[in-house]
Design an enzyme around this catalytic site. Structure first.
Site, PDB file in Angstrom:
ATOM      1  N   ASP A 236       0.861  -1.189   0.000  1.00 56.62           N
ATOM      2  CA  ASP A 236       0.000   0.000   0.000  1.00 56.62           C
ATOM      3  C   ASP A 236       0.893   1.234   0.000  1.00 56.62           C
ATOM      4  OD1 ASP A 236      -1.945   2.096   0.898  1.00 56.62           O
ATOM      5  OD2 ASP A 236      -3.267   0.362   1.121  1.00 56.62           O
TER       6      ASP A 236
ATOM      7  N   THR B 167      -4.600   6.788   0.057  1.00 54.68           N
ATOM      8  CA  THR B 167      -5.915   7.006   0.674  1.00 54.68           C
ATOM      9  C   THR B 167      -6.105   6.103   1.894  1.00 54.68           C
ATOM     10  OG1 THR B 167      -6.992   5.382  -0.776  1.00 54.68           O
ATOM     11  CG2 THR B 167      -7.014   7.670  -1.516  1.00 54.68           C
TER      12      THR B 167
ATOM     13  N   ALA C 140      -7.003   0.995  -5.541  1.00 53.67           N
ATOM     14  CA  ALA C 140      -7.460   1.827  -6.657  1.00 53.67           C
ATOM     15  C   ALA C 140      -8.024   3.114  -6.089  1.00 53.67           C
ATOM     16  CB  ALA C 140      -8.534   1.086  -7.451  1.00 53.67           C
TER      17      ALA C 140
ATOM     18  N   SER D 109     -11.239   5.584  -6.072  1.00 52.00           N
ATOM     19  CA  SER D 109     -12.639   5.170  -6.279  1.00 52.00           C
ATOM     20  C   SER D 109     -13.672   6.269  -6.007  1.00 52.00           C
ATOM     21  CB  SER D 109     -12.934   3.935  -5.426  1.00 52.00           C
ATOM     22  OG  SER D 109     -12.678   4.202  -4.070  1.00 52.00           O
TER      23      SER D 109
ATOM     24  N   TYR E 293     -14.209   6.379 -13.394  1.00 44.34           N
ATOM     25  CA  TYR E 293     -13.916   5.353 -12.382  1.00 44.34           C
ATOM     26  C   TYR E 293     -14.430   3.987 -12.848  1.00 44.34           C
ATOM     27  CZ  TYR E 293     -14.785   2.459  -8.268  1.00 44.34           C
ATOM     28  OH  TYR E 293     -14.864   1.400  -7.396  1.00 44.34           O
TER      29      TYR E 293
ATOM     30  N   LYS F  64     -12.329   0.488 -14.121  1.00 43.20           N
ATOM     31  CA  LYS F  64     -12.513  -0.853 -13.556  1.00 43.20           C
ATOM     32  C   LYS F  64     -12.922  -1.866 -14.633  1.00 43.20           C
ATOM     33  CE  LYS F  64     -11.603  -0.312  -9.233  1.00 43.20           C
ATOM     34  NZ  LYS F  64     -11.187  -1.170  -8.123  1.00 43.20           N
TER      35      LYS F  64
ATOM     36  N   ASN G 233     -22.832  -1.575  -2.708  1.00 49.38           N
ATOM     37  CA  ASN G 233     -22.392  -0.561  -1.730  1.00 49.38           C
ATOM     38  C   ASN G 233     -21.775  -1.208  -0.494  1.00 49.38           C
ATOM     39  OD1 ASN G 233     -24.334   0.751  -3.564  1.00 49.38           O
ATOM     40  ND2 ASN G 233     -23.886   2.523  -2.290  1.00 49.38           N
TER      41      ASN G 233
ATOM     42  N   GLY H  61     -25.313  11.753 -11.978  1.00 50.80           N
ATOM     43  CA  GLY H  61     -24.722  10.432 -12.246  1.00 50.80           C
ATOM     44  C   GLY H  61     -25.226   9.326 -11.328  1.00 50.80           C
TER      45      GLY H  61
HETATM   46  P1  NAD Z   1      -9.679   2.855   0.019  1.00 53.41           P
HETATM   47  O1  NAD Z   1      -9.306   4.131  -0.649  1.00 53.41           O
HETATM   48  O2  NAD Z   1      -9.999   2.888   1.474  1.00 53.41           O
HETATM   49  O3  NAD Z   1      -8.530   1.773  -0.203  1.00 53.41           O
HETATM   50  C1  NAD Z   1      -7.671   1.738  -1.309  1.00 53.41           C
HETATM   51  C2  NAD Z   1      -6.264   1.456  -0.781  1.00 53.41           C
HETATM   52  O4  NAD Z   1      -5.374   1.317  -1.893  1.00 53.41           O
HETATM   53  C3  NAD Z   1      -5.724   2.596   0.075  1.00 53.41           C
HETATM   54  O5  NAD Z   1      -5.133   2.077   1.239  1.00 53.41           O
HETATM   55  C4  NAD Z   1      -4.687   3.272  -0.827  1.00 53.41           C
HETATM   56  O6  NAD Z   1      -3.662   3.904  -0.087  1.00 53.41           O
HETATM   57  C5  NAD Z   1      -4.212   2.111  -1.673  1.00 53.41           C
HETATM   58  N1  NAD Z   1      -3.708   2.477  -3.009  1.00 53.41           N
HETATM   59  C6  NAD Z   1      -4.353   3.191  -3.970  1.00 53.41           C
HETATM   60  N2  NAD Z   1      -3.588   3.295  -5.067  1.00 53.41           N
HETATM   61  C7  NAD Z   1      -2.431   2.626  -4.798  1.00 53.41           C
HETATM   62  C8  NAD Z   1      -1.243   2.367  -5.539  1.00 53.41           C
HETATM   63  N3  NAD Z   1      -1.078   2.818  -6.782  1.00 53.41           N
HETATM   64  N4  NAD Z   1      -0.275   1.637  -4.955  1.00 53.41           N
HETATM   65  C9  NAD Z   1      -0.414   1.157  -3.683  1.00 53.41           C
HETATM   66  N5  NAD Z   1      -1.502   1.382  -2.938  1.00 53.41           N
HETATM   67  C10 NAD Z   1      -2.509   2.106  -3.492  1.00 53.41           C
HETATM   68  O7  NAD Z   1     -10.881   2.255  -0.813  1.00 53.41           O
HETATM   69  P2  NAD Z   1     -11.925   1.102  -0.429  1.00 53.41           P
HETATM   70  O8  NAD Z   1     -13.247   1.730  -0.203  1.00 53.41           O
HETATM   71  O9  NAD Z   1     -11.333   0.207   0.592  1.00 53.41           O
HETATM   72  O10 NAD Z   1     -12.013   0.328  -1.810  1.00 53.41           O
HETATM   73  C11 NAD Z   1     -11.148  -0.760  -2.089  1.00 53.41           C
HETATM   74  C12 NAD Z   1     -11.404  -1.260  -3.493  1.00 53.41           C
HETATM   75  O11 NAD Z   1     -12.758  -1.660  -3.599  1.00 53.41           O
HETATM   76  C13 NAD Z   1     -11.174  -0.207  -4.572  1.00 53.41           C
HETATM   77  O12 NAD Z   1     -10.531  -0.838  -5.647  1.00 53.41           O
HETATM   78  C14 NAD Z   1     -12.579   0.215  -4.977  1.00 53.41           C
HETATM   79  O13 NAD Z   1     -12.616   0.571  -6.316  1.00 53.41           O
HETATM   80  C15 NAD Z   1     -13.363  -1.059  -4.731  1.00 53.41           C
HETATM   81  N6  NAD Z   1     -14.787  -0.808  -4.440  1.00 53.41           N
HETATM   82  C16 NAD Z   1     -15.162  -0.142  -3.307  1.00 53.41           C
HETATM   83  C17 NAD Z   1     -16.520   0.073  -3.051  1.00 53.41           C
HETATM   84  C18 NAD Z   1     -16.972   0.791  -1.802  1.00 53.41           C
HETATM   85  O14 NAD Z   1     -18.215   0.890  -1.604  1.00 53.41           O
HETATM   86  N7  NAD Z   1     -16.085   1.272  -0.935  1.00 53.41           N
HETATM   87  C19 NAD Z   1     -17.490  -0.387  -3.955  1.00 53.41           C
HETATM   88  C20 NAD Z   1     -17.062  -1.059  -5.099  1.00 53.41           C
HETATM   89  C21 NAD Z   1     -15.717  -1.282  -5.328  1.00 53.41           C
HETATM   90  N1  UDP Z   2     -26.197  10.212  -0.767  1.00 54.88           N
HETATM   91  C1  UDP Z   2     -26.896  11.286  -0.227  1.00 54.88           C
HETATM   92  N2  UDP Z   2     -26.215  12.166   0.568  1.00 54.88           N
HETATM   93  C2  UDP Z   2     -24.877  12.022   0.853  1.00 54.88           C
HETATM   94  C3  UDP Z   2     -24.181  10.917   0.300  1.00 54.88           C
HETATM   95  C4  UDP Z   2     -24.879  10.031  -0.510  1.00 54.88           C
HETATM   96  O1  UDP Z   2     -28.083  11.452  -0.470  1.00 54.88           O
HETATM   97  O2  UDP Z   2     -24.309  12.872   1.560  1.00 54.88           O
HETATM   98  C5  UDP Z   2     -26.937   9.253  -1.615  1.00 54.88           C
HETATM   99  C6  UDP Z   2     -26.380   9.140  -3.015  1.00 54.88           C
HETATM  100  O3  UDP Z   2     -26.974  10.098  -3.862  1.00 54.88           O
HETATM  101  C7  UDP Z   2     -26.759   7.706  -3.373  1.00 54.88           C
HETATM  102  C8  UDP Z   2     -26.733   6.959  -2.034  1.00 54.88           C
HETATM  103  O4  UDP Z   2     -26.781   7.978  -1.033  1.00 54.88           O
HETATM  104  O5  UDP Z   2     -28.075   7.676  -3.857  1.00 54.88           O
HETATM  105  C9  UDP Z   2     -25.500   6.115  -1.847  1.00 54.88           C
HETATM  106  O6  UDP Z   2     -24.374   6.946  -2.134  1.00 54.88           O
HETATM  107  P1  UDP Z   2     -22.877   6.479  -1.875  1.00 54.88           P
HETATM  108  O7  UDP Z   2     -21.974   7.597  -2.289  1.00 54.88           O
HETATM  109  O8  UDP Z   2     -22.738   5.974  -0.476  1.00 54.88           O
HETATM  110  O9  UDP Z   2     -22.690   5.222  -2.820  1.00 54.88           O
HETATM  111  P2  UDP Z   2     -22.863   5.053  -4.423  1.00 54.88           P
HETATM  112  O10 UDP Z   2     -24.164   4.347  -4.598  1.00 54.88           O
HETATM  113  O11 UDP Z   2     -22.809   6.405  -5.048  1.00 54.88           O
HETATM  114  O12 UDP Z   2     -21.700   4.206  -4.782  1.00 54.88           O
END
Ligand code: NAD
Ligand code: UDP
Length: 331
Positions: free
Chosen positions: A33, A37, A77, A79, A143, A147, A172, A286
């Protein structure tokens, strides 16, 4: 024989929970890492931590030479959807180039398995609800596009070099480890549940509900909230699936149920006992009306059994984390 798993992004929200699950199952864990982020405090001391960037070939060479990795879990990544619209190249650079260098290193060092954090954002505005694993993917932001490109890259790399993959498209992700020791701390935070809990403790005056004129019963967006520990279980099953010699594939991961923004707010009011002021604001842009996953295939093929089937339990775990860490991580 010990199985060593590399969690790229293991200092992040989902990554830190992934590491927790792997360690609990006695896997040997390597975290990569760059803390862009993620948080140093979220790095589990029982894992070996390499601080660096997955786009850095020399750095990856060092890690893959020192460690005998069986499988990579790719969670590193960027995100944040609106940021990706403002700065698309930042997203293609980090996400796509990071995947190129990681797959190169895997090929060179004979690592055959990768589990990839994909997303519902690859579907854009889905053609039907619930969204099936093979439904058309048509992202509506950089984004989601980054992916989808990464999913495609892995397909070709499998064909050419036999590196097998499972792409898990989360809907989510929400909640935290039940004891509240690790949790969600994005900066800036854009996700609904942590923003609601921030409002519950008075860190912000009110929740802005982004639009109440969507095509849903109460007019607010419906989403499929899936617990982060259930996601990590699916990754574990995906590693075992590939180790059993199964073919590369993609699964949608959600709970198969949807909740509107107003329903989540109501549930959070109940759990926290706080009034949580909210006001309807303009649409954020979006946001599809409804996103719900069809998780039938993940359940059938991986044997995935999500344990959190109640959104209140999910919010409760996020609340446990918030109460224990009101300011989030310290570094
Ligand atoms: P996050 O930002 O908390 O975690 C991402 C981690 O990757 C961080 O620790 C960051 O420092 C590290 N990182 C980023 N780019 C890097 C690089 N080039 N080299 C080394 N480390 C790097 O995000 P998260 O919410 O834990 O999401 C994790 C993954 O899940 C992401 O790929 C995201 O796209 C995917 N995802 C998340 C959600 C969600 O709801 N949080 C939904 C769908 C997909
Ligand atoms: N949302 C909202 N207020 C906020 C943050 C999110 O109304 O301050 C809504 C957003 O429009 C979406 C839902 O909550 O309909 C979930 O948003 P989130 O960003 O958590 O996840 P997403 O579905 O966009 O990945």
């Amino acid at each position: 024989m010990t199985t060593t798993i590399m969690v790229a992004g293991g200092a992040g929200y989902i990554g830190s929970h992934m590491v927790q699950t792997l360690l609990a199952e006695n896997y040997d864990v390597v975290i990569v890492d760059n803390l862009s982020t993620g948080h140093r405090q979220a790095v589990n001391p029982q894992a070996r931590f390499y601080e660096g960037d997955t786009r850095d070939r020399q750095f990856l060479e060092k890690v893959f030479s020192q460690e005998k990795i069986t499988a990579v879990i790719h969670m590193d990544a960027f995100s944040i959807v609106p940021e990706s619209v403002q700065e698309p190249l930042k997203y293609f650079d980090n996400n796509v180039i990071g995947m190129v260098t990681l797959l190169e290193a895997m090929q060179k060092h004979d690592v055959h398995y990768i589990i990839f954090s994909s997303t519902a954002a690859t579907f854009g505005n889905p053609t039907k609800i619930p969204v099936g694993d093979t439904d058309p993917q048509d992202p509506i932001n950089p984004y989601g596009e980054s992916k989808l490109i990464m999913e495609y890259m892995m397909r070709w790399v499998d064909q050419a070099y036999g590196i097998k993959f499972v792409a898990l498209r989360y809907f989510n992700a929400a909640g935290a480890l039940a004891d509240g020791s690790i949790g969600e701390d994005h900066r800036p935070e854009t996700h609904l549940i942590p923003i609601i809990l921030r409002t519950a403790v008075g860190e912000q005056a009110e929740l802005k509900i982004y639009g109440d004129d969507y095509q849903t019963p109460d007019g607010t967006n419906i989403r499929d909230y899936v617990h982060v520990m259930d996601l990590t279980q699916a990754h574990l099953l995906a590693v075992q699936y590939l180790q059993a010699g199964q073919a590369s594939t993609c699964f949608n991961l959600g709970s198969s149920t949807g909740f509107s923004v107003k329903e989540i707010l109501q549930a959070a009011r109940k759990i926290t006992g706080q009034p949580i002021p909210a006001q309807v604001a303009p649409r954020r842009g979006g946001d599809p009306d409804i996103l719900i996953a069809d998780n039938t295939r993940a359940k059938k093929i991986l044997g995935w059994k999500p344990r959190y089937d109640n959104v209140e339990d999910i919010i409760q775990t996020a609340w446990n984390w918030k109460q224990k860490h009101p300011q989030g991580y310290q570094d």
